[in-house]
Design a protein around this motif. Structure first.
Motif, PDB file in Angstrom:
ATOM      1  N   ASP A   4     -49.359  90.164  18.450  1.00  0.00           N
ATOM      2  CA  ASP A   4     -48.916  90.067  19.840  1.00  0.00           C
ATOM      3  C   ASP A   4     -49.034  88.634  20.355  1.00  0.00           C
ATOM      4  O   ASP A   4     -48.138  88.152  21.049  1.00  0.00           O
ATOM      5  N   GLU A  20     -58.646  89.690  28.125  1.00  0.00           N
ATOM      6  CA  GLU A  20     -57.527  90.510  28.599  1.00  0.00           C
ATOM      7  C   GLU A  20     -56.820  91.177  27.427  1.00  0.00           C
ATOM      8  O   GLU A  20     -56.457  92.365  27.487  1.00  0.00           O
ATOM      9  N   HIS A  24     -56.579  95.313  26.472  1.00  0.00           N
ATOM     10  CA  HIS A  24     -55.297  96.012  26.365  1.00  0.00           C
ATOM     11  C   HIS A  24     -54.897  96.258  24.903  1.00  0.00           C
ATOM     12  O   HIS A  24     -53.740  96.549  24.611  1.00  0.00           O
ATOM     13  N   LYS A  26     -54.420  94.382  22.320  1.00  0.00           N
ATOM     14  CA  LYS A  26     -53.398  93.510  21.752  1.00  0.00           C
ATOM     15  C   LYS A  26     -53.968  92.766  20.543  1.00  0.00           C
ATOM     16  O   LYS A  26     -55.156  92.432  20.503  1.00  0.00           O
ATOM     17  N   LYS A 324     -55.996  87.224  34.148  1.00  0.00           N
ATOM     18  CA  LYS A 324     -55.417  88.521  34.524  1.00  0.00           C
ATOM     19  C   LYS A 324     -54.013  88.354  35.089  1.00  0.00           C
ATOM     20  O   LYS A 324     -53.091  89.118  34.765  1.00  0.00           O
ATOM     21  N   TYR A 327     -51.573  87.437  32.269  1.00  0.00           N
ATOM     22  CA  TYR A 327     -51.298  88.602  31.419  1.00  0.00           C
ATOM     23  C   TYR A 327     -50.312  89.556  32.104  1.00  0.00           C
ATOM     24  O   TYR A 327     -49.353  90.026  31.478  1.00  0.00           O
ATOM     25  N   SER A 328     -50.517  89.827  33.371  1.00  0.00           N
ATOM     26  CA  SER A 328     -49.623  90.722  34.105  1.00  0.00           C
ATOM     27  C   SER A 328     -48.218  90.132  34.211  1.00  0.00           C
ATOM     28  O   SER A 328     -47.220  90.856  34.187  1.00  0.00           O
ATOM     29  N   HIS A 329     -48.153  88.822  34.330  1.00  0.00           N
ATOM     30  CA  HIS A 329     -46.855  88.149  34.384  1.00  0.00           C
ATOM     31  C   HIS A 329     -46.101  88.311  33.066  1.00  0.00           C
ATOM     32  O   HIS A 329     -44.909  88.633  33.047  1.00  0.00           O
ATOM     33  N   GLU A 331     -46.736  90.541  30.415  1.00  0.00           N
ATOM     34  CA  GLU A 331     -46.548  91.905  29.909  1.00  0.00           C
ATOM     35  C   GLU A 331     -45.846  92.831  30.894  1.00  0.00           C
ATOM     36  O   GLU A 331     -45.164  93.773  30.481  1.00  0.00           O
ATOM     37  N   ASN A 332     -46.008  92.562  32.189  1.00  0.00           N
ATOM     38  CA  ASN A 332     -45.453  93.482  33.189  1.00  0.00           C
ATOM     39  C   ASN A 332     -44.404  92.852  34.102  1.00  0.00           C
ATOM     40  O   ASN A 332     -43.896  93.506  35.007  1.00  0.00           O
ATOM     41  N   GLY A 333     -44.107  91.593  33.848  1.00  0.00           N
ATOM     42  CA  GLY A 333     -43.077  90.930  34.633  1.00  0.00           C
ATOM     43  C   GLY A 333     -43.456  90.672  36.077  1.00  0.00           C
ATOM     44  O   GLY A 333     -42.568  90.500  36.927  1.00  0.00           O
ATOM     45  N   ILE A 334     -44.752  90.640  36.378  1.00  0.00           N
ATOM     46  CA  ILE A 334     -45.197  90.389  37.751  1.00  0.00           C
ATOM     47  C   ILE A 334     -44.960  88.914  38.093  1.00  0.00           C
ATOM     48  O   ILE A 334     -45.396  88.024  37.372  1.00  0.00           O
TER      49      ILE A 334
END
Length: 348
Positions: A4, A20, A24, A26, A324, A327-329, A331-334
């Motif tokens: 990953d 992180e 998760h 990874k 954090k 990571y959210s940006h 993996e989750n497109g935040i």
């Protein structure tokens, strides 16, 4: 097998991002050549207050909760004592500073951390004519021990490579990145000041700010708290104290300097009246940004290349939260706030 992540750099930022990934499930590999020392030589204090002006550091009230929980979890994982609650006493230089302190105590966001009761000095080794103000909910992280123990654990799991990262060995393909014999979906660069050698992100306006500390021994000092005057005195145990730090944005060499030692001793001797000896000196280059905001985000052209950097002198508080967010940006497109997004400066 495609991993990953590749993570380059294992300072506070790199460690925070790896945690992180662990949380998760990874897969990853880390490259660390120990060329950057800023995390290892830092004072280790977690403190949300800017003690020069008695103001809250940027988003520090939220960050400190995340950070303390994060380091305690790492402490449990490594089975090492790493987190120590440690009050900070701010030495006042004049009655005017005492008055400014009381004004700050009345502000709701600051009142949680600043005690309104002044503390009279009883330590004959220190010259404290105008008493102390006490900062609450502060402490110290043994960063050097944490990074060493974490690296040892990673080596046991065969996920850490003790070698310099060679940027020219990267091959970017449509669905992955190849690096030597490794394939990965994403690569995160958390190299601190080492980013200046990174051809993918070296145009970012990150500047080196050299910090030096001296380690002193004084049997008469007997401190149980950290003292902040023009410099910090941080107790290490066994009559040892870390004193610093300097701030030099002109010198980005890794070597210690006699100029810094003399500067620190001059400031120290203005209020330390006990005998002491200097037994060590350390230096590191802080990765700083002029707007004092982190540099995180994704490369414009290469969407699987990312940066986690620019934590400056407050990396202890910033790194867990910024990891954090990144990571959210990824993996989750935040979306990233503009004030921390690396794209706020230029197209990479």
């Amino acid at each position: 097998m495609v991993l990953d992540y590749i993570v380059v750099g294992l300072g506070l930022s790199g460690l925070s991002f790896v945690e992180e990934l662990e949380n998760h499930n990874k897969s990853y590999v880390i490259y660390e050549d120990s060329s950057q020392k800023s995390s290892r030589v830092a004072g280790g204090l977690y403190n949300p207050i800017i003690l020069k002006r008695f103001t809250m550091a940027w988003q520090a009230s939220e960050q400190i909760e995340t950070a303390v929980s994060f380091y305690k979890n790492v402490e449990t994982k490594l089975k090492k004592t790493l987190v120590l609650e440690l009050p900070i006493l701010r030495r006042f230089n004049a009655v005017e500073e005492q008055n400014n302190w009381f004004e700050a105590c009345d502000k709701p966001v600051l009142g949680k951390f600043l005690s309104s009761e002044l503390i009279r000095n009883t330590n004959t080794a220190l010259d404290i004519p105008f008493q102390y103000g006490k900062v609450k909910h502060t402490g110290k992280i043994n960063i050097s021990n944490m990074l060493s123990a974490y690296a040892k654990k990673l080596k046991e799991n065969n996920t850490l490579k003790d070698e310099s990262f060679e940027y020219d060995k990267i091959i970017i393909e449509e669905d992955c990145i190849k690096y030597k014999d490794v394939k990965c979906r994403h690569i995160v660069f958390s190299e601190g000041f080492g980013i200046k050698k990174n051809p993918f992100f070296n145009e970012l306006p990150l500047y080196g700010n050299k910090g030096e500390y001296i380690i002193i021994k004084s049997k008469e000092l007997k401190l149980q708290e950290a003292i902040k005057s023009s410099i910090f005195i941080i107790p290490l145990g066994d009559d040892l104290y870390k004193v610093g730090a300097t701030y030099n944005n002109q010198d980005t060499s890794p070597e210690i300097t006699s100029i810094a030692r003399e500067e620190l001793q001059k400031k120290l001797e203005k209020f330390l009246k006990a005998p002491y000896e200097v037994i060590d000196q350390v230096a590191g280059i802080r990765p700083t940004v002029r707007d004092r905001r982190p540099l995180i985000g994704t490369h414009d052209k290469y969407t699987n290349m990312h940066v986690l950097n620019g934590m400056g002198s407050r990396g202890i508080l910033l790194a867990p939260t910024m990891a954090k967010v990144l990571y959210s940006h990824i993996e989750n497109g935040i979306s990233l706030d503009k004030e921390i997004d690396c794209k706020r400066y230029s197209n990479l």
